[in-house]
Write an enzyme that holds these catalytic residues in place. Sequence first.
Site, PDB file in Angstrom:
ATOM      1  N   PRO A  29     -26.758   4.562  16.777  1.00 51.55           N
ATOM      2  CA  PRO A  29     -28.038   4.121  16.224  1.00 51.55           C
ATOM      3  C   PRO A  29     -29.139   4.082  17.280  1.00 51.55           C
ATOM      4  O   PRO A  29     -28.891   3.780  18.443  1.00 51.55           O
ATOM      5  CB  PRO A  29     -27.746   2.713  15.708  1.00 51.55           C
ATOM      6  CG  PRO A  29     -26.370   2.359  16.127  1.00 51.55           C
ATOM      7  CD  PRO A  29     -25.712   3.550  16.707  1.00 51.55           C
ATOM      8  N   ASP A  30     -30.321   4.434  16.856  1.00 55.84           N
ATOM      9  CA  ASP A  30     -31.505   4.374  17.710  1.00 55.84           C
ATOM     10  C   ASP A  30     -31.886   2.907  17.913  1.00 55.84           C
ATOM     11  O   ASP A  30     -31.581   2.056  17.086  1.00 55.84           O
ATOM     12  CB  ASP A  30     -32.642   5.122  17.002  1.00 55.84           C
ATOM     13  CG  ASP A  30     -33.856   5.281  17.890  1.00 55.84           C
ATOM     14  OD1 ASP A  30     -33.807   4.867  19.055  1.00 55.84           O
ATOM     15  OD2 ASP A  30     -34.848   5.828  17.388  1.00 55.84           O
ATOM     16  N   PHE A  31     -32.552   2.605  19.014  1.00 54.18           N
ATOM     17  CA  PHE A  31     -32.980   1.241  19.264  1.00 54.18           C
ATOM     18  C   PHE A  31     -34.319   0.927  18.616  1.00 54.18           C
ATOM     19  O   PHE A  31     -34.508  -0.110  18.014  1.00 54.18           O
ATOM     20  CB  PHE A  31     -33.074   0.970  20.770  1.00 54.18           C
ATOM     21  CG  PHE A  31     -31.746   0.812  21.411  1.00 54.18           C
ATOM     22  CD1 PHE A  31     -31.183  -0.434  21.550  1.00 54.18           C
ATOM     23  CD2 PHE A  31     -31.044   1.913  21.838  1.00 54.18           C
ATOM     24  CE1 PHE A  31     -29.945  -0.591  22.133  1.00 54.18           C
ATOM     25  CE2 PHE A  31     -29.807   1.770  22.416  1.00 54.18           C
ATOM     26  CZ  PHE A  31     -29.256   0.518  22.565  1.00 54.18           C
ATOM     27  N   ARG A  32     -35.240   1.863  18.793  1.00 51.36           N
ATOM     28  CA  ARG A  32     -36.612   1.551  18.407  1.00 51.36           C
ATOM     29  C   ARG A  32     -37.097   2.311  17.186  1.00 51.36           C
ATOM     30  O   ARG A  32     -38.212   2.120  16.751  1.00 51.36           O
ATOM     31  CB  ARG A  32     -37.547   1.835  19.587  1.00 51.36           C
ATOM     32  CG  ARG A  32     -37.304   0.879  20.731  1.00 51.36           C
ATOM     33  CD  ARG A  32     -38.238   1.120  21.890  1.00 51.36           C
ATOM     34  NE  ARG A  32     -38.080   0.056  22.872  1.00 51.36           N
ATOM     35  CZ  ARG A  32     -37.101  -0.003  23.754  1.00 51.36           C
ATOM     36  NH1 ARG A  32     -36.198   0.935  23.797  1.00 51.36           N
ATOM     37  NH2 ARG A  32     -37.029  -1.018  24.598  1.00 51.36           N
ATOM     38  N   ASN A  36     -30.657   6.847  28.041  1.00 49.41           N
ATOM     39  CA  ASN A  36     -29.585   6.362  27.173  1.00 49.41           C
ATOM     40  C   ASN A  36     -28.548   5.579  27.974  1.00 49.41           C
ATOM     41  O   ASN A  36     -28.284   5.878  29.132  1.00 49.41           O
ATOM     42  CB  ASN A  36     -28.920   7.539  26.459  1.00 49.41           C
ATOM     43  CG  ASN A  36     -29.914   8.278  25.574  1.00 49.41           C
ATOM     44  OD1 ASN A  36     -30.892   7.692  25.107  1.00 49.41           O
ATOM     45  ND2 ASN A  36     -29.691   9.564  25.362  1.00 49.41           N
ATOM     46  N   ASP A  75     -25.375   4.982  26.768  1.00 44.80           N
ATOM     47  CA  ASP A  75     -24.040   5.172  26.193  1.00 44.80           C
ATOM     48  C   ASP A  75     -23.079   5.899  27.121  1.00 44.80           C
ATOM     49  O   ASP A  75     -21.890   6.001  26.813  1.00 44.80           O
ATOM     50  CB  ASP A  75     -24.158   5.907  24.852  1.00 44.80           C
ATOM     51  CG  ASP A  75     -25.078   7.111  24.943  1.00 44.80           C
ATOM     52  OD1 ASP A  75     -24.945   7.894  25.902  1.00 44.80           O
ATOM     53  OD2 ASP A  75     -25.948   7.263  24.065  1.00 44.80           O
ATOM     54  N   HIS A  83     -31.774   3.314  32.731  1.00 44.32           N
ATOM     55  CA  HIS A  83     -31.612   1.992  32.126  1.00 44.32           C
ATOM     56  C   HIS A  83     -30.156   1.523  32.260  1.00 44.32           C
ATOM     57  O   HIS A  83     -29.694   0.677  31.503  1.00 44.32           O
ATOM     58  CB  HIS A  83     -32.033   1.997  30.655  1.00 44.32           C
ATOM     59  CG  HIS A  83     -33.507   2.272  30.469  1.00 44.32           C
ATOM     60  ND1 HIS A  83     -34.033   2.857  29.345  1.00 44.32           N
ATOM     61  CD2 HIS A  83     -34.553   2.059  31.293  1.00 44.32           C
ATOM     62  CE1 HIS A  83     -35.343   2.978  29.475  1.00 44.32           C
ATOM     63  NE2 HIS A  83     -35.685   2.512  30.657  1.00 44.32           N
TER      64      HIS A  83
END
Length: 247
Positions: A29-32, A98, A100, A115
């Site tokens: 899933p995307d964050f924003r 990302n 992940d 990040h």
Amino acid sequence: MKKLIDMIAAARKPVFFTGAGVSTLCGIPDFRGPSGVYRDPDAARMFEIDLFDADPSFFYRKADALVYGGDDVKPGPVHEALVALQRAGKCAGVVTQNIDGLHERAGSSPVFAVHGSAALHHCRRCGDEKTYDEIRAIRGGVPGAVPRCARCGGVYKPDITFFGEALPEKAFSGAVALAGSADLVVVLGSSLVVHPAAAIPPLCLRSGGALAIVNRGETPLDGLASFRADDLEEFAAAASAFAAANG
Ligand SMILES: [Zn+2]
């Protein structure tokens, strides 16, 4: 897309900068985005460091789908295309927003995760290091399980940069050096709105490099780009075909 492939083929040091779009292709899933994780105010707190230290089970409950999806979450077409380009000598490195760890798992190197990433975890108490797969094994597939250190009983935290933590200095300075020395930076699946990471791709322009952007939706840097397209899957297919023919 042929123009972009020609640019990559002609580049001496092509570098790739990736964002959420690359991971959403793998079902993360995307964050924003419109249906992003951060729409759930509860989930938005999962990356707060104070909360993690007070109650790590909150993070590990929320992170199961997002970070530890395991076998369901595999490197996708863009991750694979960048590894193929690397083998063909046409990927000098990956900078990613990302968390992940999928570029690392796919085999790209070097990867600068600005990040942080879940590729490695460290014990909050003694600093012991574990890989993503080792943490999955420790958690044993139990929903919300908190992985604890066998040496000291401390809790493992992924090397994701949480709110309240400094950005990973080594990854960030590595990314700045890589982009600054690239003659081409290709942005893939980032809308380039999250700073300071968004300041990295245009660093190549200072030394005469070119910027290319493949992202669904506008970015603030579109005006600086020599190439602009929307479709990441089309990019992945064209890049993989090029790499297969030139690998
Ligand atoms: Zn420990």
